[in-house]
Motif scaffolding. Structure first.
Motif, PDB file in Angstrom:
ATOM      1  N   PHE A  54      15.174   5.854   1.738  1.00  0.00           N
ATOM      2  CA  PHE A  54      14.780   5.020   3.235  1.00  0.00           C
ATOM      3  C   PHE A  54      15.712   5.666   4.592  1.00  0.00           C
ATOM      4  O   PHE A  54      15.211   6.104   5.201  1.00  0.00           O
ATOM      5  N   GLU A  55      17.017   5.858   3.965  1.00  0.00           N
ATOM      6  CA  GLU A  55      18.161   6.283   5.220  1.00  0.00           C
ATOM      7  C   GLU A  55      18.040   7.307   5.721  1.00  0.00           C
ATOM      8  O   GLU A  55      17.603   8.176   6.597  1.00  0.00           O
ATOM      9  N   ASP A  56      17.792   8.689   4.423  1.00  0.00           N
ATOM     10  CA  ASP A  56      16.855  10.090   5.141  1.00  0.00           C
ATOM     11  C   ASP A  56      15.710  10.126   6.018  1.00  0.00           C
ATOM     12  O   ASP A  56      15.582  11.669   5.955  1.00  0.00           O
ATOM     13  N   GLY A  57      14.953   8.933   6.100  1.00  0.00           N
ATOM     14  CA  GLY A  57      12.960   9.422   6.282  1.00  0.00           C
ATOM     15  C   GLY A  57      12.311   9.970   4.623  1.00  0.00           C
ATOM     16  O   GLY A  57      11.682  10.413   5.524  1.00  0.00           O
ATOM     17  N   LEU A  58      12.592  10.029   3.686  1.00  0.00           N
ATOM     18  CA  LEU A  58      11.840   9.649   2.892  1.00  0.00           C
ATOM     19  C   LEU A  58      10.396   9.749   3.301  1.00  0.00           C
ATOM     20  O   LEU A  58       9.799  10.408   2.311  1.00  0.00           O
ATOM     21  N   TYR A  59      10.278   8.492   3.172  1.00  0.00           N
ATOM     22  CA  TYR A  59       9.297   7.594   3.132  1.00  0.00           C
ATOM     23  C   TYR A  59      10.147   6.592   4.348  1.00  0.00           C
ATOM     24  O   TYR A  59      11.446   6.486   4.992  1.00  0.00           O
ATOM     25  N   HIS A  63       0.931  -1.285  -0.195  1.00  0.00           N
ATOM     26  CA  HIS A  63      -0.066  -0.052  -0.399  1.00  0.00           C
ATOM     27  C   HIS A  63       1.057   0.859  -0.128  1.00  0.00           C
ATOM     28  O   HIS A  63       1.936   1.545   0.545  1.00  0.00           O
ATOM     29  N   ILE A  64       0.329   2.393  -0.755  1.00  0.00           N
ATOM     30  CA  ILE A  64       1.242   3.386  -0.846  1.00  0.00           C
ATOM     31  C   ILE A  64       0.245   5.157  -0.761  1.00  0.00           C
ATOM     32  O   ILE A  64      -0.594   4.986  -1.074  1.00  0.00           O
ATOM     33  N   ARG A  65       1.341   5.671   0.552  1.00  0.00           N
ATOM     34  CA  ARG A  65       0.495   6.252   1.059  1.00  0.00           C
ATOM     35  C   ARG A  65       0.927   7.539   1.450  1.00  0.00           C
ATOM     36  O   ARG A  65       2.282   7.717   0.784  1.00  0.00           O
ATOM     37  N   GLN A  66       0.417   8.870   0.841  1.00  0.00           N
ATOM     38  CA  GLN A  66       0.501   9.865   1.648  1.00  0.00           C
ATOM     39  C   GLN A  66       0.474  10.613   2.530  1.00  0.00           C
ATOM     40  O   GLN A  66      -0.963  10.739   2.457  1.00  0.00           O
ATOM     41  N   LEU A  67       1.098  10.718   3.403  1.00  0.00           N
ATOM     42  CA  LEU A  67       0.350  11.604   4.818  1.00  0.00           C
ATOM     43  C   LEU A  67      -0.302  13.313   4.249  1.00  0.00           C
ATOM     44  O   LEU A  67       0.258  13.220   3.631  1.00  0.00           O
ATOM     45  N   GLY A  68      -1.462  13.225   4.842  1.00  0.00           N
ATOM     46  CA  GLY A  68      -2.557  14.057   4.838  1.00  0.00           C
ATOM     47  C   GLY A  68      -3.279  13.737   4.038  1.00  0.00           C
ATOM     48  O   GLY A  68      -3.907  14.877   3.285  1.00  0.00           O
ATOM     49  N   ALA A  74      20.219   2.230  -5.463  1.00  0.00           N
ATOM     50  CA  ALA A  74      21.171   3.559  -3.699  1.00  0.00           C
ATOM     51  C   ALA A  74      20.787   4.484  -4.267  1.00  0.00           C
ATOM     52  O   ALA A  74      20.191   5.412  -2.645  1.00  0.00           O
ATOM     53  N   ASN A  75      19.469   5.599  -4.628  1.00  0.00           N
ATOM     54  CA  ASN A  75      18.895   6.158  -4.311  1.00  0.00           C
ATOM     55  C   ASN A  75      17.320   5.950  -3.278  1.00  0.00           C
ATOM     56  O   ASN A  75      17.141   6.901  -2.229  1.00  0.00           O
ATOM     57  N   ALA A  76      16.599   4.516  -3.675  1.00  0.00           N
ATOM     58  CA  ALA A  76      15.059   4.226  -2.597  1.00  0.00           C
ATOM     59  C   ALA A  76      16.376   3.815  -1.958  1.00  0.00           C
ATOM     60  O   ALA A  76      15.400   4.125  -0.119  1.00  0.00           O
ATOM     61  N   LEU A  77      17.674   3.253  -1.474  1.00  0.00           N
ATOM     62  CA  LEU A  77      18.095   3.180  -0.203  1.00  0.00           C
ATOM     63  C   LEU A  77      18.187   4.406   1.111  1.00  0.00           C
ATOM     64  O   LEU A  77      18.105   4.518   1.834  1.00  0.00           O
ATOM     65  N   GLU A 109       0.877  -8.313   4.061  1.00  0.00           N
ATOM     66  CA  GLU A 109       0.632  -7.130   2.336  1.00  0.00           C
ATOM     67  C   GLU A 109       1.680  -5.642   4.018  1.00  0.00           C
ATOM     68  O   GLU A 109       1.958  -5.553   5.106  1.00  0.00           O
ATOM     69  N   LEU A 110       2.084  -5.005   3.426  1.00  0.00           N
ATOM     70  CA  LEU A 110       3.011  -3.829   4.033  1.00  0.00           C
ATOM     71  C   LEU A 110       3.344  -2.678   3.562  1.00  0.00           C
ATOM     72  O   LEU A 110       2.117  -2.410   2.585  1.00  0.00           O
ATOM     73  N   THR A 111       3.286  -1.684   4.079  1.00  0.00           N
ATOM     74  CA  THR A 111       2.729   0.118   4.110  1.00  0.00           C
ATOM     75  C   THR A 111       3.825   0.737   3.967  1.00  0.00           C
ATOM     76  O   THR A 111       4.384   0.604   4.583  1.00  0.00           O
ATOM     77  N   PHE A 112       3.939   1.752   2.681  1.00  0.00           N
ATOM     78  CA  PHE A 112       5.351   2.406   2.385  1.00  0.00           C
ATOM     79  C   PHE A 112       4.332   3.522   2.495  1.00  0.00           C
ATOM     80  O   PHE A 112       2.767   4.138   1.829  1.00  0.00           O
ATOM     81  N   ILE A 113       4.725   4.348   3.277  1.00  0.00           N
ATOM     82  CA  ILE A 113       4.660   6.010   4.035  1.00  0.00           C
ATOM     83  C   ILE A 113       5.295   7.135   3.407  1.00  0.00           C
ATOM     84  O   ILE A 113       6.167   7.148   3.863  1.00  0.00           O
TER      85      ILE A 113
END
Length: 140
Positions: free
Chosen positions: A98-103, A6-11, A92-95, A126-130
């Motif tokens: 994640f480390e930078d807290g973008l998702y 599940h892909i969600r965006q805050l707000g 590399a960008n995705a990792l 089921e996983l959720t990416f925010i």
């Protein structure tokens, strides 16, 4: 192994993207391996569409327009470039994101916090990416 993300965006009050099935060739043992496997699937699908010259033009429905309005971007799914995605750069960008807290990633109610964190997934998990968005502007 198939997982659903599940892909969600805050707000946002409603899902702009429903659960997307991902077929993974092997079970990831860590969060970093999960991110790598998901990115590999996405890059492979994207590059395949580019190779086929698929234009992916779909009719606009009221529901699609409402979803795009929620996201804040009107897009038609047309790829005007024939450039394929570079898998190593995408991983590399995705990792790094994640480390930078973008998702953030959640397995049920549990947040997955580190790339080296152990992971045990079952089939049809089921996983959720925010996706966290940065707010910019000035306070006046």
């Amino acid at each position: 192994m198939t997982i659903h993300i599940h892909i969600r965006q805050l707000g946002k009050k409603r899902n702009t993207v429903s659960a997307v099935p991902f077929d993974l060739s092997a079970q990831p043992a860590t969060v970093g391996e999960l991110i790598t496997a998901v990115v590999q699937e996405c890059v492979a699908a994207y590059n395949q569409r580019v190779r086929r010259g698929e234009m992916a033009i779909h009719p606009m429905t009221e529901e699609r327009l409402a979803d795009m309005e929620t996201v804040g971007k009107l897009a038609f799914g047309v790829n005007y470039s024939e450039k394929q995605a570079d898998e190593a750069t995408a991983i590399a960008n995705a990792l790094q994101g994640f480390e930078d807290g973008l998702y953030r990633i959640f397995q049920g109610q549990r947040e997955l916090t580190g790339l080296d964190e152990g992971l045990s997934l079952s089939d049809k998990e089921e996983l959720t990416f925010i996706r966290l968005t940065m707010l910019t502007g000035s306070i006046f």
